[in-house]
Design an enzyme around this catalytic site. Sequence first.
Site, short mmCIF file in Angstrom:
data_model
loop_
_atom_site.label_atom_id
_atom_site.label_comp_id
_atom_site.label_asym_id
_atom_site.label_seq_id
_atom_site.Cartn_x
_atom_site.Cartn_y
_atom_site.Cartn_z
N GLN A 111 16.85 22.35 -139.95
CA GLN A 111 15.70 23.22 -139.51
C GLN A 111 14.97 22.35 -138.29
O GLN A 111 14.68 21.15 -138.84
CB GLN A 111 14.64 23.76 -140.35
CG GLN A 111 13.50 24.61 -140.00
CD GLN A 111 13.06 25.63 -141.11
OE1 GLN A 111 13.40 25.77 -142.11
NE2 GLN A 111 11.70 25.57 -141.13
N ASN A 142 11.06 22.16 -136.13
CA ASN A 142 10.00 22.96 -136.12
C ASN A 142 9.07 22.29 -134.95
O ASN A 142 9.35 21.12 -134.49
CB ASN A 142 9.24 22.54 -137.41
CG ASN A 142 9.91 23.21 -138.76
OD1 ASN A 142 10.52 24.16 -138.48
ND2 ASN A 142 9.62 22.41 -139.93
N HIS A 191 1.19 18.17 -146.77
CA HIS A 191 2.12 19.09 -147.40
C HIS A 191 3.35 18.81 -147.95
O HIS A 191 3.56 17.40 -147.40
CB HIS A 191 2.28 20.04 -146.39
CG HIS A 191 1.11 20.82 -145.69
ND1 HIS A 191 1.18 21.56 -144.39
CD2 HIS A 191 0.04 21.11 -146.16
CE1 HIS A 191 -0.14 21.79 -144.20
NE2 HIS A 191 -0.94 21.73 -145.36
N LYS A 248 11.51 14.57 -143.33
CA LYS A 248 11.05 15.14 -141.87
C LYS A 248 11.06 14.06 -141.00
O LYS A 248 10.96 12.67 -141.48
CB LYS A 248 9.57 15.19 -142.17
CG LYS A 248 9.45 16.67 -142.99
CD LYS A 248 7.88 16.67 -143.45
CE LYS A 248 7.74 18.01 -144.23
NZ LYS A 248 6.54 18.02 -144.98
N TYR A 251 9.42 18.39 -135.08
CA TYR A 251 10.19 17.70 -136.14
C TYR A 251 11.18 18.40 -136.81
O TYR A 251 11.55 19.58 -136.90
CB TYR A 251 9.18 17.48 -137.48
CG TYR A 251 8.29 18.53 -137.93
CD1 TYR A 251 7.20 19.27 -137.31
CD2 TYR A 251 8.63 18.92 -139.21
CE1 TYR A 251 6.46 20.36 -137.84
CE2 TYR A 251 7.77 19.93 -139.91
CZ TYR A 251 6.67 20.30 -139.07
OH TYR A 251 5.95 21.50 -139.62
N ASP A 303 -5.82 24.39 -146.44
CA ASP A 303 -5.88 23.01 -146.55
C ASP A 303 -7.25 22.42 -146.88
O ASP A 303 -7.44 21.25 -147.27
CB ASP A 303 -5.33 22.18 -145.05
CG ASP A 303 -3.94 22.32 -144.81
OD1 ASP A 303 -3.40 22.10 -143.72
OD2 ASP A 303 -3.10 22.43 -145.76
C1 LIG Z 1 5.93 24.92 -142.18
C2 LIG Z 1 6.62 26.50 -142.00
C3 LIG Z 1 5.61 27.47 -141.70
N1 LIG Z 1 6.00 28.63 -141.44
C4 LIG Z 1 5.09 29.70 -141.32
C5 LIG Z 1 4.10 30.06 -142.42
C6 LIG Z 1 2.81 30.46 -141.83
O1 LIG Z 1 3.03 31.85 -141.70
C7 LIG Z 1 3.06 29.58 -140.55
C8 LIG Z 1 2.00 28.57 -140.43
O2 LIG Z 1 2.34 27.88 -141.61
P1 LIG Z 1 1.47 26.47 -142.15
O3 LIG Z 1 0.12 26.90 -141.86
O4 LIG Z 1 1.96 26.13 -143.44
O5 LIG Z 1 1.97 25.60 -140.88
P2 LIG Z 1 1.48 23.80 -140.90
O6 LIG Z 1 0.13 23.56 -141.44
O7 LIG Z 1 1.85 23.38 -139.81
O8 LIG Z 1 2.41 23.60 -142.26
C9 LIG Z 1 3.16 22.17 -141.95
O9 LIG Z 1 2.30 21.13 -141.51
C10 LIG Z 1 2.67 19.80 -142.27
C11 LIG Z 1 2.22 18.97 -141.21
C12 LIG Z 1 4.04 19.74 -142.65
O10 LIG Z 1 4.66 18.59 -142.95
C13 LIG Z 1 4.85 20.62 -143.07
O11 LIG Z 1 6.18 20.84 -142.17
C14 LIG Z 1 4.35 22.21 -142.76
O12 LIG Z 1 3.66 22.43 -144.13
O13 LIG Z 1 4.20 29.44 -140.12
C15 LIG Z 1 7.44 29.07 -141.32
O14 LIG Z 1 7.89 30.09 -141.06
N2 LIG Z 1 8.41 28.10 -141.53
C16 LIG Z 1 7.98 26.72 -141.71
O15 LIG Z 1 8.78 26.01 -142.03
#
Ligand SMILES: Cc1cn([C@H]2C[C@H](O)[C@@H](COP(=O)(O)OP(=O)(O)O[C@H]3O[C@H](C)C(=O)[C@H](O)[C@H]3O)O2)c(=O)[nH]c1=O
Length: 185
Positions: free
Chosen positions: A47, A49, A62, A72, A132, A170
């Site tokens: 994947q 991102n 996370h 990652k 990533y 968070d």
């Molecule tokens: C991570 C991820 C999220 N999502 C969706 C879920 C939520 O509706 C939305 C935002 O997710 P989130 O707030 O968890 O995104 P980040 O805060 O950037 O999370 C990431 O941030 C830190 C730095 C990390 O290392 C991880 O890869 C990941 O946890 O994207 C997806 O559909 N697929 C995904 O792989």
Amino acid sequence: MKVTPTAIADVLVIEPRVFGDARGFFMESFNQQAFNEVTGTCLDFVQDNHSRSSRGVLRGLHYQLDPHAQGKLVRVTSGAVFDVAVDIRQGSGTFGKWVGVELTAENHKQLWIPPGFAHGFVVLSETADFLYKTTAYYAPQSDRGILWNDPQIGIRWPDLGMEFVLSDKDTRQPLLKDAEVFAAR
Ligand SMILES: Cc1cn([C@H]2C[C@H](O)[C@@H](COP(=O)(O)OP(=O)(O)O[C@H]3O[C@H](C)C(=O)[C@H](O)[C@H]3O)O2)c(=O)[nH]c1=O
């Protein structure tokens, strides 16, 4: 490709070879064979991102629990971030330790964070594009976190002269002592 170890074994700074000329530059941002050689792993990535954030946004810390733990390979294609990995592998000699690296569009640095680590970053520039690759698919049921300023870990985040901007999730992450961590690997 230049590889620099960090204070935590297995977490590596990778710098691809950059070919600059009058037009700009070219680099192989990822090469599976070269990656396997420098990391000594044969993990496939499944994947890609991409997140964009403004200055002072902090995403993390996370991770996904086994069997969905993600390795990652992270980089920045515009702007700059301070990127952090925390060892949360039970029994590791560096359990609870962290390393931080400044990743920027200009330095082309990448950080390899194996499965077994919590990950996060804070944006230093006005905006940053964070790209990533992960070695396992997103599995929300196994998504976990640790509080970004957990005093037991003691990450020295840069002082940006502002409150960091975090998601509601968070701001409510558990401390390491209360978090589900990884069995010894
Ligand atoms: C991570 C991820 C999220 N999502 C969706 C879920 C939520 O509706 C939305 C935002 O997710 P989130 O707030 O968890 O995104 P980040 O805060 O950037 O999370 C990431 O941030 C830190 C730095 C990390 O290392 C991880 O890869 C990941 O946890 O994207 C997806 O559909 N697929 C995904 O792989």
